[in-house]
Every structure is written in structure tokens, then in C-alpha cells.
Motif scaffolding. Structure first.
Motif, PDB file in Angstrom:
ATOM      1  N   VAL A   1       7.714  -0.935  11.211  1.00  0.00           N
ATOM      2  CA  VAL A   1       7.977   0.389  10.634  1.00  0.00           C
ATOM      3  C   VAL A   1       8.135   0.269   9.125  1.00  0.00           C
ATOM      4  O   VAL A   1       7.530   1.020   8.345  1.00  0.00           O
ATOM      5  CB  VAL A   1       9.240   1.008  11.262  1.00  0.00           C
ATOM      6  N   ALA A   2       8.961  -0.693   8.702  1.00  0.00           N
ATOM      7  CA  ALA A   2       9.211  -0.853   7.269  1.00  0.00           C
ATOM      8  C   ALA A   2       7.927  -1.178   6.522  1.00  0.00           C
ATOM      9  O   ALA A   2       7.634  -0.615   5.462  1.00  0.00           O
ATOM     10  CB  ALA A   2      10.257  -1.954   7.051  1.00  0.00           C
ATOM     11  N   TYR A   3       7.147  -2.102   7.083  1.00  0.00           N
ATOM     12  CA  TYR A   3       5.914  -2.508   6.402  1.00  0.00           C
ATOM     13  C   TYR A   3       4.895  -1.380   6.398  1.00  0.00           C
ATOM     14  O   TYR A   3       4.144  -1.202   5.445  1.00  0.00           O
ATOM     15  CB  TYR A   3       5.332  -3.758   7.080  1.00  0.00           C
ATOM     16  N   GLY A   4       4.883  -0.599   7.484  1.00  0.00           N
ATOM     17  CA  GLY A   4       3.967   0.534   7.536  1.00  0.00           C
ATOM     18  C   GLY A   4       4.411   1.640   6.588  1.00  0.00           C
ATOM     19  O   GLY A   4       3.598   2.414   6.081  1.00  0.00           O
ATOM     20  N   ALA A   5       5.710   1.705   6.328  1.00  0.00           N
ATOM     21  CA  ALA A   5       6.211   2.736   5.432  1.00  0.00           C
ATOM     22  C   ALA A   5       5.744   2.517   3.994  1.00  0.00           C
ATOM     23  O   ALA A   5       5.654   3.465   3.215  1.00  0.00           O
ATOM     24  CB  ALA A   5       7.740   2.766   5.478  1.00  0.00           C
ATOM     25  N   LEU A   6       5.439   1.243   3.661  1.00  0.00           N
ATOM     26  CA  LEU A   6       5.038   0.962   2.277  1.00  0.00           C
ATOM     27  C   LEU A   6       3.807   1.758   1.833  1.00  0.00           C
ATOM     28  O   LEU A   6       3.845   2.429   0.803  1.00  0.00           O
ATOM     29  CB  LEU A   6       4.790  -0.540   2.092  1.00  0.00           C
ATOM     30  N   PRO A   7       2.700   1.704   2.575  1.00  0.00           N
ATOM     31  CA  PRO A   7       1.556   2.521   2.146  1.00  0.00           C
ATOM     32  C   PRO A   7       1.897   4.008   2.094  1.00  0.00           C
ATOM     33  O   PRO A   7       1.404   4.731   1.227  1.00  0.00           O
ATOM     34  CB  PRO A   7       0.484   2.239   3.214  1.00  0.00           C
ATOM     35  N   ALA A   8       2.737   4.453   3.029  1.00  0.00           N
ATOM     36  CA  ALA A   8       3.111   5.869   3.028  1.00  0.00           C
ATOM     37  C   ALA A   8       3.874   6.209   1.757  1.00  0.00           C
ATOM     38  O   ALA A   8       3.620   7.224   1.104  1.00  0.00           O
ATOM     39  CB  ALA A   8       3.967   6.172   4.258  1.00  0.00           C
ATOM     40  N   LEU A   9       4.809   5.327   1.418  1.00  0.00           N
ATOM     41  CA  LEU A   9       5.600   5.522   0.204  1.00  0.00           C
ATOM     42  C   LEU A   9       4.706   5.565  -1.028  1.00  0.00           C
ATOM     43  O   LEU A   9       4.824   6.440  -1.890  1.00  0.00           O
ATOM     44  CB  LEU A   9       6.567   4.341   0.070  1.00  0.00           C
ATOM     45  N   LEU A  10       3.780   4.592  -1.093  1.00  0.00           N
ATOM     46  CA  LEU A  10       2.889   4.505  -2.245  1.00  0.00           C
ATOM     47  C   LEU A  10       2.021   5.758  -2.351  1.00  0.00           C
ATOM     48  O   LEU A  10       1.698   6.216  -3.441  1.00  0.00           O
ATOM     49  CB  LEU A  10       2.017   3.245  -2.141  1.00  0.00           C
ATOM     50  N   ARG A  11       1.649   6.293  -1.196  1.00  0.00           N
ATOM     51  CA  ARG A  11       0.828   7.500  -1.227  1.00  0.00           C
ATOM     52  C   ARG A  11       1.641   8.697  -1.662  1.00  0.00           C
ATOM     53  O   ARG A  11       1.214   9.480  -2.510  1.00  0.00           O
ATOM     54  CB  ARG A  11       0.236   7.739   0.162  1.00  0.00           C
ATOM     55  N   ASN A  12       2.842   8.836  -1.062  1.00  0.00           N
ATOM     56  CA  ASN A  12       3.663   9.997  -1.378  1.00  0.00           C
ATOM     57  C   ASN A  12       4.118  10.008  -2.826  1.00  0.00           C
ATOM     58  O   ASN A  12       4.092  11.023  -3.510  1.00  0.00           O
ATOM     59  CB  ASN A  12       4.882  10.040  -0.453  1.00  0.00           C
ATOM     60  N   ARG A  13       4.552   8.836  -3.279  1.00  0.00           N
ATOM     61  CA  ARG A  13       5.180   8.780  -4.596  1.00  0.00           C
ATOM     62  C   ARG A  13       4.157   8.666  -5.728  1.00  0.00           C
ATOM     63  O   ARG A  13       4.308   9.258  -6.778  1.00  0.00           O
ATOM     64  CB  ARG A  13       6.144   7.589  -4.594  1.00  0.00           C
ATOM     65  N   PHE A  14       3.111   7.828  -5.486  1.00  0.00           N
ATOM     66  CA  PHE A  14       2.184   7.530  -6.579  1.00  0.00           C
ATOM     67  C   PHE A  14       0.754   7.996  -6.326  1.00  0.00           C
ATOM     68  O   PHE A  14      -0.121   7.760  -7.127  1.00  0.00           O
ATOM     69  CB  PHE A  14       2.147   6.018  -6.857  1.00  0.00           C
ATOM     70  N   GLY A  15       0.526   8.628  -5.182  1.00  0.00           N
ATOM     71  CA  GLY A  15      -0.825   9.092  -4.920  1.00  0.00           C
ATOM     72  C   GLY A  15      -1.824   7.977  -4.681  1.00  0.00           C
ATOM     73  O   GLY A  15      -3.020   8.183  -4.800  1.00  0.00           O
ATOM     74  N   ILE A  16      -1.334   6.799  -4.333  1.00  0.00           N
ATOM     75  CA  ILE A  16      -2.244   5.664  -4.107  1.00  0.00           C
ATOM     76  C   ILE A  16      -2.812   5.770  -2.703  1.00  0.00           C
ATOM     77  O   ILE A  16      -2.075   5.932  -1.736  1.00  0.00           O
ATOM     78  CB  ILE A  16      -1.489   4.331  -4.278  1.00  0.00           C
ATOM     79  N   SER A  17      -4.122   5.638  -2.602  1.00  0.00           N
ATOM     80  CA  SER A  17      -4.771   5.775  -1.303  1.00  0.00           C
ATOM     81  C   SER A  17      -4.246   4.731  -0.325  1.00  0.00           C
ATOM     82  O   SER A  17      -4.161   3.549  -0.639  1.00  0.00           O
ATOM     83  CB  SER A  17      -6.277   5.608  -1.451  1.00  0.00           C
ATOM     84  N   GLU A  18      -3.919   5.211   0.875  1.00  0.00           N
ATOM     85  CA  GLU A  18      -3.372   4.293   1.873  1.00  0.00           C
ATOM     86  C   GLU A  18      -4.417   3.303   2.359  1.00  0.00           C
ATOM     87  O   GLU A  18      -4.069   2.239   2.867  1.00  0.00           O
ATOM     88  CB  GLU A  18      -2.785   5.075   3.056  1.00  0.00           C
ATOM     89  N   ILE A  19      -5.695   3.644   2.196  1.00  0.00           N
ATOM     90  CA  ILE A  19      -6.748   2.707   2.596  1.00  0.00           C
ATOM     91  C   ILE A  19      -6.598   1.423   1.791  1.00  0.00           C
ATOM     92  O   ILE A  19      -6.612   0.317   2.320  1.00  0.00           O
ATOM     93  CB  ILE A  19      -8.152   3.303   2.343  1.00  0.00           C
ATOM     94  N   LEU A  20      -6.425   1.590   0.484  1.00  0.00           N
ATOM     95  CA  LEU A  20      -6.325   0.418  -0.370  1.00  0.00           C
ATOM     96  C   LEU A  20      -5.013  -0.316  -0.149  1.00  0.00           C
ATOM     97  O   LEU A  20      -4.990  -1.523   0.075  1.00  0.00           O
ATOM     98  CB  LEU A  20      -6.446   0.842  -1.842  1.00  0.00           C
ATOM     99  N   SER A  21      -3.904   0.430  -0.184  1.00  0.00           N
ATOM    100  CA  SER A  21      -2.617  -0.270  -0.151  1.00  0.00           C
ATOM    101  C   SER A  21      -2.399  -0.969   1.188  1.00  0.00           C
ATOM    102  O   SER A  21      -1.943  -2.118   1.228  1.00  0.00           O
ATOM    103  CB  SER A  21      -1.467   0.684  -0.445  1.00  0.00           C
ATOM    104  N   SER A  22      -2.756  -0.303   2.278  1.00  0.00           N
ATOM    105  CA  SER A  22      -2.509  -0.953   3.568  1.00  0.00           C
ATOM    106  C   SER A  22      -3.396  -2.188   3.720  1.00  0.00           C
ATOM    107  O   SER A  22      -2.970  -3.202   4.269  1.00  0.00           O
ATOM    108  CB  SER A  22      -2.729   0.018   4.733  1.00  0.00           C
ATOM    109  N   LEU A  23      -4.613  -2.110   3.205  1.00  0.00           N
ATOM    110  CA  LEU A  23      -5.507  -3.258   3.305  1.00  0.00           C
ATOM    111  C   LEU A  23      -4.995  -4.433   2.477  1.00  0.00           C
ATOM    112  O   LEU A  23      -4.941  -5.566   2.938  1.00  0.00           O
ATOM    113  CB  LEU A  23      -6.916  -2.864   2.840  1.00  0.00           C
ATOM    114  N   MET A  24      -4.574  -4.155   1.236  1.00  0.00           N
ATOM    115  CA  MET A  24      -4.058  -5.237   0.392  1.00  0.00           C
ATOM    116  C   MET A  24      -2.850  -5.897   1.035  1.00  0.00           C
ATOM    117  O   MET A  24      -2.668  -7.115   0.980  1.00  0.00           O
ATOM    118  CB  MET A  24      -3.666  -4.683  -0.987  1.00  0.00           C
ATOM    119  N   LEU A  25      -2.023  -5.083   1.669  1.00  0.00           N
ATOM    120  CA  LEU A  25      -0.801  -5.625   2.256  1.00  0.00           C
ATOM    121  C   LEU A  25      -1.096  -6.538   3.445  1.00  0.00           C
ATOM    122  O   LEU A  25      -0.252  -7.351   3.832  1.00  0.00           O
ATOM    123  CB  LEU A  25       0.130  -4.478   2.666  1.00  0.00           C
ATOM    124  N   VAL A  26      -2.269  -6.411   4.043  1.00  0.00           N
ATOM    125  CA  VAL A  26      -2.636  -7.331   5.124  1.00  0.00           C
ATOM    126  C   VAL A  26      -2.664  -8.759   4.592  1.00  0.00           C
ATOM    127  O   VAL A  26      -2.074  -9.673   5.176  1.00  0.00           O
ATOM    128  CB  VAL A  26      -4.016  -6.977   5.720  1.00  0.00           C
TER     129      VAL A  26
END
Lengths: 354, 305, 351
Positions: free
Chosen positions: C129-154
Motif C-alpha cells: 500500500v505504502a509503495y503504491g501510494a508513492l506514484p499516487a502522491l507524485l501524481r496528485n501533488r506534482f502532476g507526475i504521470s503514474e506510468i513513469l513513476s511506478s515504472l521507475m520505482l520497480v
């Protein structure tokens, strides 16, 4: 009366004949990577092909490649279920799965490469690659003009660390000024990354490159810059004809044929086999692109190791921190010390990743 | 200074396949199509290109053949995603898997065969600049091609009428269609161009970057290219900057290891991926969120009848 | 003559059910033809891919076991994808979940208490949950596409695991090889019944399927998810908060992926090692689509795909069929199913 007996004997012989011919031993292999990697898995597959060549009709071999370690229990069991009686699992990460399946199939014999846990029907085997590393280390020490040698490593596991140490000791034995730079690619096989690692080393002044990763990329990069390098696992001469000095060749064929024969004639038993140059497990690629005296030295060292007169880790072995390693193998480090090595020897500047 | 120039040279070659594949996908996405099949198209380019180069004994021809192979895969993608309006994400993934499988089969007979290097092109005069000259101006021809492509794509997309049409289609295919613009035709062109680029990038990997074929050699670069397109936020120069940033950190961390800096190699290896996110955070905080994705990205288009 | 698509005004139930089956058949026929052209025995192929996995007890169990993590992750993805949030990084959440659960197992090694296993599962879910929340946070707060952030976090997750297993979490008795201690019985997800290989993770997965199906079809949240995906502005007007929903679906998706990770590590792998991830996070995306973004469908798709993957191993042995061929078939199958699905919504007309 005679006719009847002869007839009966003939009938028995006929009946037994085809039945005997059907007793092909099925030998299975599990590879962690693709056979096409031209490195680790490729060489194991060459061993498999050698079994077929040597034993022809008596065996039937098959393999499953690209098996991720968590999936391996199932793949190994597939082989066991489909009648394979001798199974080679060729990666350290297959250790626990091999043992688990071995428990379920006590009549199947397993050979686990580079592992350390054995059972009645699980044998382990590896090769003293570090012996080969010592030889090429000496060559590198002689051939380097910048006194900087680059080492592309995959992961800091004991086998690789022992290889680095042996290589360095070999280089230092002929060139006290030599320095080793190490880069970890964090992959066994990613040609782009391996090539980049080699480039970084070359950029930092290395003029001889050696590697403990699987593809010919580092070798190619070195050749591209006119520098010298060594091949790994297979003879990589054709990738750098003018720049390759030698290769360390994993030759599993003799061991595989020997163990298959043992399985065929019932003499197979679980043991640990840790052979090197002496038994032909580690072969050196042709010594080329070097002056005759260097070649002679390499040949002599190889021979000395073969005859047991020399060992890369003859005591005293001094660790990076200055302390001397307790010598448990008589006048050299014991096999166990080598297979669990987790320190650099003195003279290597890098810090071992912890 | 010398080392920095050498590093720069390596970074440029490392970034080039990312730039080329990224450019192609950038055009595709600006037209409103999301093609996750970049990895599959790239590796087909690598395998088929290598096979062609060996069979015809010419790496240049191999590069062209590889590009065409990428385009062929893109055509399959187009058939489904554009022709049948299938879900673009799933179709792209199918292309990736199909490409990985086919490439492995095609490349299999060519394992273990090396190719000679392509001679580098020197730009006379400029190459004599001390330190930077050789790094920047003695690269292989594909590197220069990538730079030309960046300029060309940037110009076409932002200045030419065709680019305006393409971007219009991407923003809102419904409005574009109402205006009489040929939505599907434009998208087809974009998709095929994307495939051409991905194939070329793949062939570059197997013919120039590491001059041999091995299964899986793209090692996820297609996905990085996709991420870079996202990073670009609709701007071509940002795509290029992202590719070079990524490449620079990738190479720098190797040098850091060789230079015996004490940080564990895994954390160094994480840097390129983390820095991509950090860079976007910084850009966002600076108020430059980028144009974002095309308005109709990923939505299949079926004209009303 | 050009072909164009015309939407079908209504789609009969029959057509909806038949089409994926027909698509499957088409893919089979193409695959079969290729095999026959290669000179492979179709009979053995059928045995290996279809008969064996379905008729032998071992085969059936192995298929179910492999389908379990795929199903769990796919269900999480269904929530995200329906809401038009692209969680490409489920693989990373899977690895983090496995790591967290493994950490509990390592920390409690030798203790043998009954709360260890639940604690492991909880840790895996929470970490996911926490790790999945990161892309969500990045999207909500900074408008960063979750496609990119979730992939990088892999990549980050995999490298972190590698570091931990080679260093701080390494089993001191393992000759310096990169593995953690073997989990003891208290930390292993055991079989449901004596003699079965199926473990409790299978039951968990089934429960999740049912719950997810109910939530998506009947609950307000399920409606919010679909609405946000299909008509975001309308959904906003209806009061469904866009950002909160993003966080929620990523939490679900990450949590389920993390659960899958800890289940696999506990039941199947039995230790932490650098390679616990094996692409399930990506394969699950395909499962989600093959299952038409429907939990029950995902279950069926996961089973089908598992059959294919397991069959491919036997195919390598019995047919000498390289794994790449199976990969190509998988791609082909997905394309056929997608085409079939498109043809339920449209028909081809001449213009």
C-alpha cells in the motif's frame, strides 16, 4: 530337445533385446538464462551436447531454459515427472528447489551447480575458476602498460570475489605496481550495461579488461579502443581476434559425461566436486596477441597449477585490512574458504559491497 | 577534463537509442495513440537488423532492415489498435510479447557472431576543438542522425502544418474529425514512424552499441523510452534532455564505482531512475508541469457513421 | 473497397460469451498450423499445453498455484485501470511486499509463534500500500504521470532488495551467498490439507476475487471507480474526489500486489533472494485485459495464462519448443482476443 531350448533361449533373447534398448537414460537440464547467452548457460548446454555425442543411443537429453529461480521448483519437478533420472540444475539460486524436489523423487539423481547443500541423491559441483583467473592475472600484469586493469563483475558473490582476488594476486606476482579497478554491473547478462561498465573502466585508464559477466560486450569495447581483454566462460576469440589474450572456458563436458556414465552403470553417488585446471574443468583459451615470453609464463603457470605445485591462494593470504587469513588447507586456503570468500586481499583499493 | 570528455562521449552513445525510440513514440503519443509495444518493436529491430547485417554483410543495410522490421511490428499494432479500435494498452503489450518471442526465434541462428564496427564520422574542423572535440564530433553516423531527427521532428510537430494537424488529432480526435481531418490516416503515419524509429534504435543496439545479438538485449530500454516520452511532457527538447540526463547518470554511477566511491553499487544503480522522478518534481515545483499528454491519448477512434 | 467499423447497437449475451472462445480457437489454429509446419507433433502439443495441466493432479495444482499471484495482482490492477490510472509498477509493489513479509520472517526467526504468519501478510499488504501510494502522491501533488513513476520505482525496489539480501539480511551461515535464512515453519504459508500442494494463499485469492467482484458491481466505490475512468468530469461533478480516488485505487492495487508478493515468498520461495520478482506485475496487466477488467474474468484468464506458461516448460522438454515460441503464441493469443472483443462492439462494413 536342443531345438526347444535354443528356441526358448532365442525367444528370451529377442524379448530381452528391445526391452534393453528402451532403457535410455533421460538426462535433464535447467538453465537460468537463455542458451543463446554465449556464456554461462551456453557452456552448460555444450556439456549437454557432449553427453549426447559421447553416449549416443544410451541417453536422451532435454533442457528448460530461462527458468526464474522462484519458478524453478516446478520446472525441476517437470523433468522429474517426465522420466528424467539425472537432472542438472545450473545456478546457485536453484539450491532450495532442487533439494525440495529431490526429497519427493528419491530415485532421481540431482546435480546442483555451485551449491553447498547435498543429499543422498543431490550432488554438488563447481569449478576452480579462480585458478584460471590467476593465470590471466599474470598475463594482464605483464601486458598492462598503464598499470591499471579493469574488472567488470556481476555480483559480489564469493565465487566472483575469489576470482578477483586470484586475478589480482596473479597480476601482482609479476607486476608489483599494478592497480585494479572494479565495476559491478549488477547483472550476469546485459550486454549494453556490461559494455558501459567496460567503457567506464577504459575511460579511467585501464588498458586491460577482464570480466566476470556473460556476454562478449566488455571484450568488444576493449577491442574497439585497441586495448586488450579476456573472454569469459566460452572462447570469445572471434569477438576480438587481435585484442583477446585468452579466455577462461567453463568446460563442463568431461564432468557431465562422467556423471552420466556413472548414472548409467550404477556407480553414481552424491559428492562435491570442485575441480580446476588439473581435471580439465577449467580450460584456458589459446594464448594469443602476446609476446612469447609472456605466453611461456602463462603456459608454465598453468602447468604448475595443473601439477599442484602452485595455488593462487597459497598462504599467507593477507586481507585488505592487513590481517592474515587463518590457513585451513595446509599450505593454501581450504576449498571451503575459497567458496565462501567475502574479503578483498591487500592491495585492492575498492571496498567490497557489503 | 579529459575524463569528462570521455564520459560525455559514452553518454552520447548510451543516450542515442533512447532518443531515437523516444522520438518515435513521442510522435505517436502526440497523435493520441499510446503504443506500449516499443520494447517489442525495438528488439525486433535488433534481431532482424542483425540477421540482415550478417546475411548481407553490411551493418548499414542491417540498420535499415532493422528499422523496417520495427515498422512492420508497428503495422501489426496499427491493424489492431487503429483498424479494429482495440484497447491500445493491451495491444501494445501484446506486440511487446510477440516481438520478444519472434526476435528470440529469428536471432537464434545468429548467436555468437560478431559484427565489425561502423567507422565513426568525424566532423572536420569541429573535431579539433580541444577536449570536447573528439567526444562530440567523432561519433558514429547514427548519433548525428538522432540529432537531425530531434530537430526535424521538433520542426515538423511545432512549425509545419502537418504537425499542427497531428497535434490537433491528438488533442481531440472528435473535433478533428468534425473539421474533416483524416484522423486515422494521420495516426497510421505516426504509428509507422514510431515503429521505424524503435526498429532503428534496436538495430543500433545490436549493430553499433554492442555489435552482436543476444536474446533480450534491449533489457527494458523500450520501457525507459516510454518513460522518457512521459518525462518530455510534449516537448521534444525535454525528451532529449531526459534521455541524456538518464544516460549521464547511468554512466556516471559506473564511473563512481570504478573510482571506488564507497556507496553500495545498488544505490548508485538506482540513481538514474530516482533522478528522473526528482527532475520532474523539480520541474513541477518550478511551475513547468509540461504540456501533459495529448487530450485523446489512448482512446480508440471510430468515426461516427 | 475500404473497410470501416460500425458500432453494433446491441450485443447479445451469446455473442459476448462466444467471441473470446472463438478468438481462442483462432489463436489455437494459427499456433497449431505453425507447429505442424515445423514438424512438431500436434498430439503432444495438445497434451502438453492442455491435457496435462488439466487432468493430472500435479498439473491442476501447479496451474492454480501460479495463477494465484497473477489473480491477486490483476484484481488490484482492475481497480486502477477502470479508474484510468495506469499502475505499470505492480512488479515493484510485489517485490516490496515480499521484502516486508520476509523482513518479519527474518526478524522472528526461531520464535515459532502463531502470530508470525498474519504479521507477515499484514506487513506485505501495508508495504505494498505504502509503495503504491508513492506514484499516487507524485501524481496528485506534482502532476507526475503514474506510468513513469511506478515504472521507475520497480527498478528501485529490485535494487533495494538486492542490497538488503547481499548485506544486512544475508544469512550468516550461507557461505556469503546472497540469501536470507530459510523461513521456518511458523513463517511458511502451509498447505490447505494433507497431501495437497495448494496453500492458503489460494483461498485468500478466491476471497479477494469475490469481494472485488461485489465491490465493483454493487458498491458506490465501485461505481466511483468506473465513473472516474469513463467520464472523469461527470464523476467530479458527482462528488467523487479525483485525487482521493487516485490514492484509493493505488492503495488497493499496491496492497494486493504486496499481498501476492508475501504469499509467494512465504509459500513458494521460503526465503528472500535477489530474484523474487519474475514479471508477475507485468503479466498481470495482460491477465486484467484478457479478463475484460472483470474479477471473475481475471481469474479465468490467470488460469489460462498459467496453463500456457507451465505448458511451455514441458513443451521445451517434450517438443524441443523454445520458450520464445510460447511467448510469440501468447502475444498472438492476446491479439486474437482483443480483435474478438473489438468485433463484439463493432462490425466491419464496406464503404
Amino acid at each position: 530337445m536342443k531345438k526347444v531350448v535354443l528356441g526358448a533361449v532365442a525367444a528370451l533373447a529377442l524379448a530381452a533385446g528391445p526391452a534393453m534398448a528402451q532403457q535410455k537414460l533421460k538426462v535433464g537440464f535447467i538453465y537460468v538464462g537463455p542458451v543463446g547467452d554465449f556464456g554461462w548457460s551456453y557452456q552448460h548446454d555444450q556439456g549437454r551436447i557432449a553427453i549426447e555425442k559421447a553416449l549416443g543411443d544410451k541417453v536422451e537429453t532435454s533442457y528448460i531454459e530461462n527458468v526464474p529461480e522462484p519458478d524453478s521448483a516446478r520446472a525441476i519437478e517437470q523433468l522429474a515427472r517426465t522420466g528424467h533420472k539425472l537432472i542438472f540444475t545450473t545456478s546457485f539460486g536453484f539450491m532450495e528447489p532442487t533439494l525440495a524436489v529431490a526429497k519427493k523423487y528419491p530415485d532421481v539423481k540431482f546435480e546442483h551447480a555451485t551449491g553447498f547443500k547435498r543429499e543422498k541423491n543431490v550432488a554438488t559441483y563447481s569449478a576452480k575458476f579462480h585458478e584460471g583467473r590467476y593465470v590471466i592475472g599474470q598475463i594482464a600484469g605483464k601486458m598492462t602498460k598503464s598499470n591499471t586493469i579493469g574488472y567488470v563483475g556481476a555480483f559480489p558473490i564469493p565465487e566472483v570475489v575469489a576470482g578477483i582476488n586470484a586475478f589480482y594476486l596473479g597480476a601482482k606476482s609479476v607486476n608489483p605496481n599494478v592497480k585494479l579497478k572494479i565495476v559491478w554491473a549488477n547483472t550476469w547478462f546485459d550486454p549494453g550495461k556490461e559494455g558501459d561498465a567496460a567503457k567506464a573502466l577504459l575511460d579511467q585508464g585501464a588498458d586491460v579488461i577482464t570480466q566476470h559477466t556473460d556476454s562478449p560486450a566488455p571484450l568488444q569495447q576493449a577491442a574497439g579502443r585497441g586495448k586488450l581483454a579476456f573472454g569469459q566462460a566460452s572462447d570469445m576469440s572471434k569477438f576480438a581476434e587481435k585484442n583477446i589474450l585468452s579466455s577462461i572456458i567453463d568446460d563442463w563436458a568431461p564432468y557431465y559425461v562422467e556423471r552420466t556414465k556413472a548414472a548409467l552403470d550404477g556407480t553414481w553417488a552424491s559428492k562435491d566436486t570442485f575441480d580446476g585446471i588439473a581435471k580439465g574443468k577449467v580450460k584456458m583459451g589459446p594464448y594469443v596477441n602476446m609476446p612469447d615470453d609472456v605466453k611461456a609464463m602463462a603456459v608454465a603457470t598453468e602447468q604448475a597449477i595443473r601439477e599442484g605445485k602452485m595455488d593462487p591462494f597459497k598462504c599467507p593470504v593477507v586481507k585488505q585490512d592487513g590481517s592474515t587469513v587463518e590457513c585451513k588447507g595446509g599450505d593454501k586456503l581450504s576449498d571451503e574458504q575459497v567458496t565462501s570468500m567475502n574479503f578483498y586481499v591487500k592491495g585492492i583499493d575498492d571496498q567490497l559491497p557489503k | 577534463m579529459e575524463l569528462a570528455a570521455l564520459i560525455l562521449a559514452t553518454v552520447i552513445t548510451a543516450a542515442t537509442p533512447l532518443v531515437i525510440a523516444g522520438l518515435g513514440e513521442h510522435v505517436v503519443e502526440r497523435s493520441g495513440v499510446l503504443n506500449l509495444g516499443v520494447e517489442g518493436m525495438m528488439i525486433m529491430g535488433a534481431a532482424v537488423g542483425f540477421a540482415g547485417a550478417v546475411l548481407l554483410d553490411s551493418s548499414w543495410t542491417g540498420l535499415v532492415i532493422g528499422a523496417l522490421a520495427g515498422m512492420a511490428m508497428a503495422a501489426v499494432f496499427g491493424l489492431f489498435a487503429l483498424g479494429l479500435a482495440t484497447n491500445q494498452v493491451a495491444t501494445g503489450l501484446a506486440i511487446t510479447i510477440l516481438g520478444l518471442g519472434l526476435a528470440g526465434l529469428i536471432g537464434q541462428p545468429f548467436v555468437g557472431q560478431p559484427r565489425p564496427p561502423l567507422a565513426p564520422l568525424e566532423i572536420p574542423g569541429l573535431v579539433a576543438i580541444p577536449h570536447l572535440g573528439p567526444a562530440l564530433f567523432r561519433q558514429d553516423a547514427v548519433v548525428y542522425l538522432s540529432l537531425v531527427l530531434v530537430l526535424a521532428v521538433g520542426w515538423v510537430l511545432n512549425v509545419s502544418r502537418a504537425g499542427l494537424v497531428l497535434r490537433g488529432v491528438g488533442e481531440s480526435h472528435v473535433s478533428a474529425h468534425a473539421l474533416g481531418l483524416p484522423v486515422l490516416k494521420v495516426r497510421w503515419q505516426a504509428v509507422l514512424f514510431g515503429g521505424l524509429c524503435a526498429g532503428l534504435a534496436g538495430a543500433y543496439l545490436s549493430l553499433v552499441y554492442t555489435r552482436f545479438w543476444s536474446p533480450g538485449m534491449t533489457a527494458g530500454r523500450g520501457w525507459i523510452a516510454l518513460a522518457l516520452v512521459v518525462f518530455a511532457g510534449g516537448r521534444v527538447w525535454r525528451l532529449m534532455a531526459g534521455a541524456y540526463l538518464f544516460g549521464a547518470i547511468l554512466i556516471a554511477q559506473l564511473h563512481a564505482q570504478a573510482g571506488a566511491i564507497g556507496i553500495p553499487s545498488q544505490f548508485l544503480s538506482m540513481l538514474p531512475y530516482l533522478m528522473t522522478i526528482v527532475a520532474l518534481i523539480v520541474l513541477s515545483l518550478a511551475g513547468r508541469r509540461g504540456a501533459g499528454a495529448a487530450g485523446s491519448l489512448g482512446q480508440p477512434f471510430v468515426p461516427e457513421r | 473497397m475500404a473497410l470501416a467499423l460500425a458500432p453494433r447497437r446491441s450485443v447479445s449475451r451469446l455473442r459476448q460469451v462466444l467471441t473470446p472462445l472463438v478468438a481462442f480457437l483462432v489463436a489455437l489454429i494459427v499456433a497449431g498450423s505453425v507447429l505442424a509446419a515445423m514438424g512438431k507433433s500436434l498430439k503432444i502439443a495438445a497434451e502438453v499445453y492442455i491435457v496435462e495441466p488439466l487432468t493430472s493432479s500435479w498439473g491442476v495444482q501447479e496451474v492454480i498455484l501460479k495463477a494465484t499471484p497473477l489473480t491477486l495482482i490483476a484484481i488490484g490492477l482492475i481497480f486502477a485501470i477502470r479508474a484510468n490510472r495506469w499502475n505499470i509498477g505492480a512488479e515493484g509493489q510485489y517485490v516490496i511486499g515480499g521484502m516486508a513479509g520476509g523482513a518479519v520472517a527474518i526478524a522472528t526467526h526461531g520464535m515459532g509463534a502463531p502470530w508470525i504468519l498474519p504479521a507477515m501478510l499484514a506487513a506485505g499488504v501495508l508495504a505494498g500500500v505504502a509503495y503504491g501510494a508513492l506514484p499516487a502522491l507524485l501524481r496528485n501533488r506534482f502532476g507526475i504521470s503514474e506510468i513513469l513513476s511506478s515504472l521507475m520505482l520497480v527498478y528501485v525496489a529490485e535494487l533495494l532488495l538486492d542490497y538488503l539480501v547481499r548485506g544486512p539480511w544475508r544469512d550468516p551461515k550461507a557461505y556469503n551467498f546472497p540469501k536470507s535464512v530459510n523461513f521456518d515453519a511458523a513463517a511458511t504459508l502451509g498447505p490447505i490439507a494433507e497431501g495437497l500442494k495448494l496453500h492458503w494463499g489460494v483461498v485468500l485469492a478466491l476471497v479477494v476475487v469475490v469481494v472485488a467482484a461485489l465491490v465493483l458491481a454493487r458498491s458506490l466505490f465501485g461505481f466511483a471507480v468506473s465513473a472516474t475512468g469513463e467520464a472523469p468530469r461527470a464523476a467530479n461533478f458527482a462528488g467523487f474526489n479525483d485525487r482521493r480516488l487516485t490514492m484509493q485505487v493505488f492503495a488497493i492495487s499496491g496492497g494486493l500486489a504486496g499481498l501476492a508478493g508475501v504469499i509467494e515468498v512465504s509459500a513458494n520461495i521460503g526465503q528472500l533472494q535477489p530474484s523474487i520478482g519474475q514479471g508477475y506485475g507485468f503479466t498481470a496487466i495482460i491477465v486484467a485485459f484478457l479478463g475484460r477488467l472483470n474479477p471473475m474474468g481475471a481469474l479465468v484468464a490467470a488460469l489460462a495464462l498459467s496453463m500456457l506458461i507451465i505448458g511451455s516448460e514441458t513443451a521445451q522438454v517434450m517438443l524441443k519448443l523454445p520458450f520464445d515460441m510460447t511467448r510469440a503464441f501468447m502475444g498472438l493469443l492476446l491479439l486474437c482476443v482483443l480483435a474478438g472483443e473489438a468485433l463484439t462492439r463493432f462490425r466491419l462494413v464496406r464503404t
